[in-house]
Scaffold this active site. Structure first.
Site, PDB file in Angstrom:
ATOM      1  N   ARG A   1     -26.119  33.012 -27.312  1.00 53.49           N
ATOM      2  CA  ARG A   1     -25.204  33.862 -28.085  1.00 53.49           C
ATOM      3  C   ARG A   1     -25.218  35.294 -27.555  1.00 53.49           C
ATOM      4  O   ARG A   1     -24.189  35.971 -27.556  1.00 53.49           O
ATOM      5  CB  ARG A   1     -25.509  33.820 -29.587  1.00 53.49           C
ATOM      6  CG  ARG A   1     -24.423  34.452 -30.436  1.00 53.49           C
ATOM      7  CD  ARG A   1     -24.584  34.198 -31.919  1.00 53.49           C
ATOM      8  NE  ARG A   1     -23.912  32.984 -32.373  1.00 53.49           N
ATOM      9  CZ  ARG A   1     -22.636  32.917 -32.777  1.00 53.49           C
ATOM     10  NH1 ARG A   1     -21.877  33.988 -32.775  1.00 53.49           N
ATOM     11  NH2 ARG A   1     -22.122  31.781 -33.182  1.00 53.49           N
TER      12      ARG A   1
ATOM     13  N   GLU B   1     -22.617  37.936 -40.427  1.00 50.09           N
ATOM     14  CA  GLU B   1     -23.245  38.596 -39.289  1.00 50.09           C
ATOM     15  C   GLU B   1     -22.440  39.721 -38.644  1.00 50.09           C
ATOM     16  O   GLU B   1     -23.018  40.747 -38.261  1.00 50.09           O
ATOM     17  CB  GLU B   1     -23.583  37.550 -38.209  1.00 50.09           C
ATOM     18  CG  GLU B   1     -24.624  36.551 -38.654  1.00 50.09           C
ATOM     19  CD  GLU B   1     -24.660  35.361 -37.712  1.00 50.09           C
ATOM     20  OE1 GLU B   1     -25.641  35.231 -36.985  1.00 50.09           O
ATOM     21  OE2 GLU B   1     -23.698  34.571 -37.701  1.00 50.09           O
TER      22      GLU B   1
END
Ligand SMILES: Cc1cc2nc3c(=O)[nH]c(=O)nc-3n(C[C@H](O)[C@H](O)[C@H](O)COP(=O)(O)OP(=O)(O)OC[C@H]3O[C@@H](n4cnc5c(N)ncnc54)[C@H](O)[C@@H]3O)c2cc1C
Ligand code: FES
Ligand code: FES
Lengths: 785, 483
Positions: A330, A735
């Site tokens: 990620r 997030e």
């Protein structure tokens, strides 16, 4: 004769107005009143069953080596001790890894980090157990430890193989680029510091079964791992979580160990066992956000247009894989942020070190990648002598392009969002004012930065993108809602309840949310990757659609009308007869009618995210269903004599699609921004030269307090329905906004750069403590020793 | 036996171990779980409670960290918890405002915030119509951590609560009646608590304290407990004999110069930081500003000046200030009263000249006259509730442009709080100019050889101390104070 609860507003009143608390409305958190009264029950608040014991682990004191002696006789002899176990007493699997192998429930002959759990003890009281562990006599044959990323890279010490994503010909691009900068940036990790520390409470059942209350974001995984550790089928274990006092990723995989230990004791002793980590144990025993060592070379032209980039990331994984593989991926997915890097190579190493196994934390590697993008853009701006925002603008992705992992750029309205913020926050005027201020102010300097966020939504492990829900309607019209998502404060239960209220057009008080538990909705994914309401909202909606279809079918049959003549409105079912006359039947009356006509009023719902795929071998695909966007403009003031600073102002514009609940979404954005700012400013995660966590308490690890937030703080939602088919075209919010904190870091760097008239781009690692700021200022002044 | 009032109900028990904290007793024994544990170290505020004391003005409340306070500290006092000050449908203004502004997410910090806010409401709103200032709100919330919300809605809630209908929590505490308590009637030679070989004594006068010290010279003295409490909650130690020194009115006095103390200001060892903040606001504004940054509101409500000095930590914040002010300590006990200049008090890391059976009675400082100034700087990673990396305190006497006396003392720079002898010599007798300060700054390295630790590196500590001398010069010149 029927009794109606006084909690239920009369139906006649409900008919007069639209249903309350539906999706899209500001609505208080479902537990808000309990929160303020202190009556919301967390696991440690549950009434303890008589005979409850308390478990604590004994920890290693060296970072690496063999255990040559583990004498626990003193522990056994300590007051109140009932049982002591080592890895040999584990009935089943000792490996509790979520994805790979190597995460151990208790050390197995070897020690891999300071603080590793060597044995566990239960005693009548928590304090007795805490005192007892100190009586262990442990001897080791110590081996050389690898304590940092650089050393791990040197020695090829990795938990998983290195990944590389490539796009075009990076060598050629860098060679032909007229200008380039290269550098290195160390990005430190972050302690989750959820206010409620890890806790599990295991109650033994029949046949070796166990019920575990666990403060976890991933009950299904805890269930599976507990079963494996106990050597029983998964259906012998039930895991339940009503709410957590914060999770932030720290309770995604790392709640399993404590649940499993409690379950082992509970089944061995046939007594209830609670395992709560106190703050000092929690900080030492559980993983954190990964440090990253980021290196880059970026080529560009005189205008500041990026031509190519060679990027190498190395993450500080600790002793085992845990989720580090996906986290490092990620980070790699987010090194471009809003910008087209063109020909590029992104390498991601997963470094194995003799430290606690690092784990998920809001952003999941994304922030560590994204901050590099923003710092590189600032470096380019200083190299070509332009305003950093202008250089950013030159490099935005364009519709139709694709990322370095092959995902096409679609619905890319981030540039428009940034332009809106630029105007609203008066960026240009403030830039000019700050330049003026810095000219006249000798010791205090100000900095400004406007940075975007573009964060990919979906689990990058495609199969995890699934969810389930369970809905019962009772004969009084009240609705019981359950789903696989967990509540950690983010308001998921509230939002999904709003979806259900919306579907049936009933007031929110008709929908009661219930604790997440593995025997209601099985095989769930973690509440993580910001996916909570995307996945569970859709699953619940699907369950509602099924039930509504049954109810409508029944109405068609019963009232002899067509389906088009039946609608749900204002807490009623409205049936339009052939004469055009409307018949309003209250929801309660109608479901009861359905019940007596033998219509099933219970169903499950299931959802899987469509249209995503990723080939990990080729490192290409479309891992994300969509991106969430946002941008922040931050202004800071530094004291060049001490390195201290203040955040004067932050303006945030954030894209949540069409908000499910604006109050909750704003709360997520603000909270994430402050958490992201803490990560980059006062929160310094430090290990000493032995590998011992030095910042191991709230006294040494400093998360922001109320005075640390921006003096002027404007947060707005960019209300544009998501193009993707998400729940009511909303976007995930957990997030992405954490990365708004990067604007503060860039503004601090901007203030430092002012000392050298913006001619140099200051070397500044994170977090930007006063010490680092002062060092950077002195480096800019050329006065560093 | 401990007797206290919890949310209006009187509770008595002779079964409480002297080492038992309020938080533990409430949660474990009374199952009063609306008060939370987030750290058990005074750092997070999840355990915040309102502690009420009967005074001539009725019950007065302050917030405390119940995780590091002993049950003895609530003896004959009033405790309020979140579920005590409100009921579903009948919430306290702090609670209602918190819901209205969406100030809770996971909710784990919320009970603690509610207590801090309700205390602020009780002290600053019920009789006032003026809006709360940001500074008041931040001070009240300084000891409460929230990891979820980012604080904005909580601050808004604190602003909004003032506009809600008045609720006076004294009515709740007094629900079942207030009970009179006469300290003079207490037999303080007897242990207030005794269990499993652990005893706790609670003297109410200095004479009683002295008698107890004679009988138990090795007893641990417990003032606010904000240092010593951590030994119980973090190291799980248990003390055999504890003497509480926090109920002795003589030790809690601040006497201004002229009030029997000659020309000096007399600060009792038991004066809390909160009390000192008020007492020193006019005479030593720079000191008061520093006090404002010590710990949090809860810590300042409990922690004492005497504890800060006697604890002998190299990173205590007030010792450098008192060193700069050339403070004198009054020590008393089984050997009789003596006076020790603070500069002679510290012998080494965590060591002082105090002997078993002695206690710190008071600190004396002289007020500042014309040309005299005090400058303090606290350097830490976080502004509120953090321990200093460097604590800088500079006393100067400048007469006609000449520095006649200079005393810089720092914390965090050596094994004890320490005067900067060489730097001070370099300042003394010199003109008050930037050159003098720059030259003096070069001596810092001779005075101090600090360590590197989690708070800062040795290099930064030295550099910032040098720079702070410059900063002090700039600010003093700007103020025109010492010019
Ligand atoms: C969260 C937190 C934040 C803090 N922040 C700061 C800060 O910013 N700055 C700072 O300087 N400190 C800070 N402290 C430390 C602490 O609050 C102070 O040192 C405080 O002054 C201690 O006072 P006390 O009354 O609580 O002492 P106690 O803990 O009761 O006692 C400390 C020591 O002094 C002894 N003692 C106490 N009174 C006497 C007396 N009259 N005579 C002889 N011996 C005595 C005790 O026996 C004990 O050994 C913090 C502590 C916590 C928990
Ligand atoms: S529990 Fe954290 S301050 Fe008391
Ligand atoms: S609401 Fe979760 S810590 Fe404050």
């Amino acid at each position: 004769m029927s009794f109606t609860s006084s909690k239920v507003t009369p139906w006649e009143q409900r008919r007069q107005r639209p249903a309350k608390g539906k999706s899209g409305k500001e609505l208080a958190h479902e537990s808000a009143e309990k929160h303020v009264l202190g009556t919301a029950v967390y696991i440690d608040d549950m009434p303890e069953v008589d005979g409850t014991l308390h478990a604590v682990v004994g920890k290693s004191t060296i970072p690496c080596g063999e255990i040559t002696r583990l004498d626990l006789s003193g522990v056994w002899a300590s007051p109140g001790v009932v049982d002591v176990i080592t890895v040999k007493d584990i009935p089943g699997d000792i490996d509790i890894s979520p994805a790979f192998t190597g995460d151990l429930i208790l050390a197995d002959g070897r020690v891999e980090f300071i603080g590793q759990a060597l044995f566990a003890v239960v005693a009548e009281t928590f304090d007795q157990a805490k005192r007892a562990v100190n009586a262990a006599v442990v001897e080791y044959k110590e081996e050389e430890a690898i304590l940092d990323v650089k050393e791990a890279l040197k020695r090829d010490s990795f938990v998983n193989p290195t990944h590389t994503m490539t796009e075009g010909d990076v060598e050629a691009a860098l060679q032909s680029a007229p200008l380039s900068v290269s550098g290195e940036m160390y990005v430190r990790g972050q302690e989750q510091f959820y206010l409620e520390t890890q806790i599990s409470y295991a109650l033994p059942g029949e046949d070796g079964s166990v019920k575990v209350f666990s403060s976890t974001q991933h009950p299904s995984e805890v269930q599976k791992l507990v079963a494996e550790v106990l050597d029983v089928p998964v259906n012998y274990v039930q895991v339940e979580v009503r709410r957590m006092g914060g999770g932030f990723g720290g309770k995604e995989t790392q709640a399993a160990q404590w649940s499993a230990l409690a379950a082992v004791f509970a089944t061995r002793l046939n007594r209830p066992v609670k395992m709560r980590l106190d703050r000092q144990d929690d900080m030492v025993l559980t993983g954190k956000r990964h440090d990253f060592l980021n290196r880059f070379k970026i080529g560009f032209n005189e205008e500041g247009v990026i031509l190519g980039a060679d990027i190498e990331l190395a993450s500080f994984c600790g002793y085992s894989a845990d989720l580090s593989d996906a986290i490092t991926d990620r980070a790699m997915f987010h090194v471009d942020n809003a910008y087209n890097l063109h020909d590029c190579r992104v390498i991601g190493h997963r470094c194995r070190t003799n430290t606690v196994s690092n784990t998920a934390f809001r952003g999941f590697g994304g922030p560590q990648g994204m901050i590099l993008a923003e710092c590189m853009l600032d470096d380019i701006a200083r190299a070509v002598g332009k305003d950093p925002l202008d250089v950013r603008k030159l490099n935005y992705y364009q519709e139709g392009e694709h990322t370095h992992y092959g995902q096409p750029i679609e619905d890319y309205y981030l540039p428009e969002l940034i332009a809106t913020l630029e105007k609203n926050c008066d960026y240009r005027q403030r830039r000019a004012d700050i330049a003026e201020f810095n000219k006249t102010s000798q010791w205090k300097k100000r900095g400004l930065a406007l940075t975007p966020v573009r964060f990919g939504i979906s689990f990058t492990t495609t199969f995890l993108n699934q969810a389930g829900a369970l809905i019962h309607i009772y004969t009084d019209g009240s609705i019981h809602l359950n789903h696989g998502g967990t509540e950690m404060g983010q308001g998921l239960y509230t939002k999904v309840a709003q979806v259900v209220a919306n579907e049936f057009a009933v007031d929110i008080d008709m929908v009661r949310v219930s604790a997440t538990t593995t025997d209601k909705v099985p095989n769930t994914s973690a509440t993580a990757a910001s996916s909570g309401s995307d996945l569970n909202g859709k699953a619940a909606q699907n369950a509602c659609i099924t039930l509504k279809k049954r109810l409508v079918d029944f109405a068609v049959d019963y009232f002899k009308v067509s389906a088009d003549d039946v609608r749900f409105e204002n807490n009623h079912i409205v049936v339009t007869g052939s004469d055009g006359k409307e018949d309003w039947v209250s929801f309660a009356e109608f479901v009861n009618l359905a019940y007596v006509n033998r219509v099933s009023l219970s169903t499950t719902g299931f959802y899987k995210t469509p249209d995503i795929h990723y080939d990990p071998k080729a490192e290409r695909g479309k891992p994300f269903l969509y991106y969430a966007f946002g941008a922040t403009c931050a202004e800071v003031e530094i004291d060049t004599l001490t390195g201290e600073y203040k955040i004067l102002r932050a303006d945030i514009l954030h894209d949540v699609g069409q908000s499910l609940n604006p109050a909750i979404d704003i709360g997520q954005v603000e909270g994430a921004f402050v958490q992201g700012t803490g990560w980059l400013t006062s929160e310094e995660l430090l290990w000493d030269d032995r590998g011992r966590l030095a910042s191991a308490s709230a006294a040494t690890y400093k998360i922001p307090t109320s005075v640390d937030i921006p003096q002027v703080f404007n947060v707005e939602l960019f209300n544009r329905p998501a193009a993707a088919d998400t729940i009511y075209h909303s976007k995930a919010v957990g997030e992405p906004p954490l990365m708004h904190g990067i604007a503060v870091f860039c503004a601090l760097r901007d203030a430092v750069a002012s000392v050298a008239d913006y001619k140099v781009s200051p070397q500044l690692d994170t977090p930007a403590t006063p010490e680092r700021i002062l060092n950077a200022v002195m480096a800019c002044q050329g006065t560093a020793e | 036996m401990i007797r206290f009032n919890l949310n209006g109900r009187w509770i008595e028990s002779s079964e409480i171990d002297p080492n038992c904290t309020i938080l533990k007793y409430l949660r474990t024994n009374l199952k009063q779980v609306d008060v939370k544990e987030g750290c058990a170290a005074g750092d997070c505020g999840a355990c915040t409670l309102m502690l009420g004391e009967m005074t001539e003005h009725g019950i007065e409340y302050r917030t405390i960290n119940s995780c590091i306070a002993l049950m003895a500290q609530v003896h004959n006092r009033y405790l309020l918890t979140p579920s005590g000050i409100g009921r579903p449908g009948n919430l306290h203004p702090a609670q209602q405002a918190m819901i209205d502004t969406h100030g809770s997410q996971c909710g784990f910090c919320t009970p603690g915030f509610i207590m801090s806010m309700a205390n602020l409401y009780q002290n600053a709103c019920i009789n006032e119509t003026q809006a709360l200032t940001d500074a008041e709100i931040h001070a009240a919330l300084s000891g409460n951590l929230c990891r979820c919300t980012g604080y904005r809605p909580i601050i808004d809630a604190a602003k909004q609560m003032a506009e809600l209908p008045r609720v006076d929590v004294r009515d709740i505490s007094a629900r079942s009646g207030v009970q009179a308590f006469d300290p003079a009637a207490a037999d303080t030679a007897e242990a207030l608590q005794e269990k499993d070989g652990h005893r706790l004594f609670m003297p109410y006068t200095e004479a009683q304290l002295q008698a107890l010290l004679k009988a138990y010279p090795d007893a641990r003295l417990w003032a606010g407990g904000t240092d010593i409490g951590l030994e119980v909650t973090q190291r799980f130690s248990q003390f055999d004999t504890i003497i509480c020194v926090n109920r002795i009115p003589e030790l809690a006095q601040c006497l201004a110069a002229g009030q029997d103390m000659g020309d000096q200001l007399w600060l009792g060892a038991g004066v809390t930081f909160s009390q000192a903040e008020t007492a020193l606001a006019d005479s030593f504004p720079s000191f008061a500003q520093l006090l404002h940054r010590i710990g949090s509101r809860q810590i300042r409500n409990m922690g004492t000046l005497g504890g800060n000095i006697a604890n002998a930590s190299p990173i205590g914040d007030t010792p450098p200030v008192f060193l700069a002010l050339a403070a004198t300590l009054e020590i008393d006990g089984i050997q009789g009263r003596r006076e020790v200049p603070l500069k002679d008090f510290y012998l080494g890391y965590k060591q002082t000249v105090m002997q078993p059976g002695e206690y710190l009675r008071a600190i004396r400082i002289s007020p500042l006259g014309a040309g005299e100034s005090l400058t303090t700087y606290k350097i830490s990673k976080r502004y509120d509730d953090d321990i200093s990396a460097v604590m800088f305190a500079l006393y100067l006497n400048v007469q006609d442009g000449l520095i006649t006396e200079a005393r810089l003392a720092c914390g965090g720079m050596a094994a004890t709080p320490l005067l900067a002898a060489k730097t001070n010599a370099a300042l003394t007798g010199k003109p008050f100019t930037l050159e003098t300060f720059t030259a003096a700054a070069a001596c810092i390295e001779q005075d101090y050889q600090p360590l590197s630790d989690v708070r800062a590196s040795d290099r930064y500590r030295l550099q910032v101390t040098r720079n702070l001398l410059t900063k002090a010069f700039i600010e003093l010149s700007q103020k025109g104070e010492a010019a």
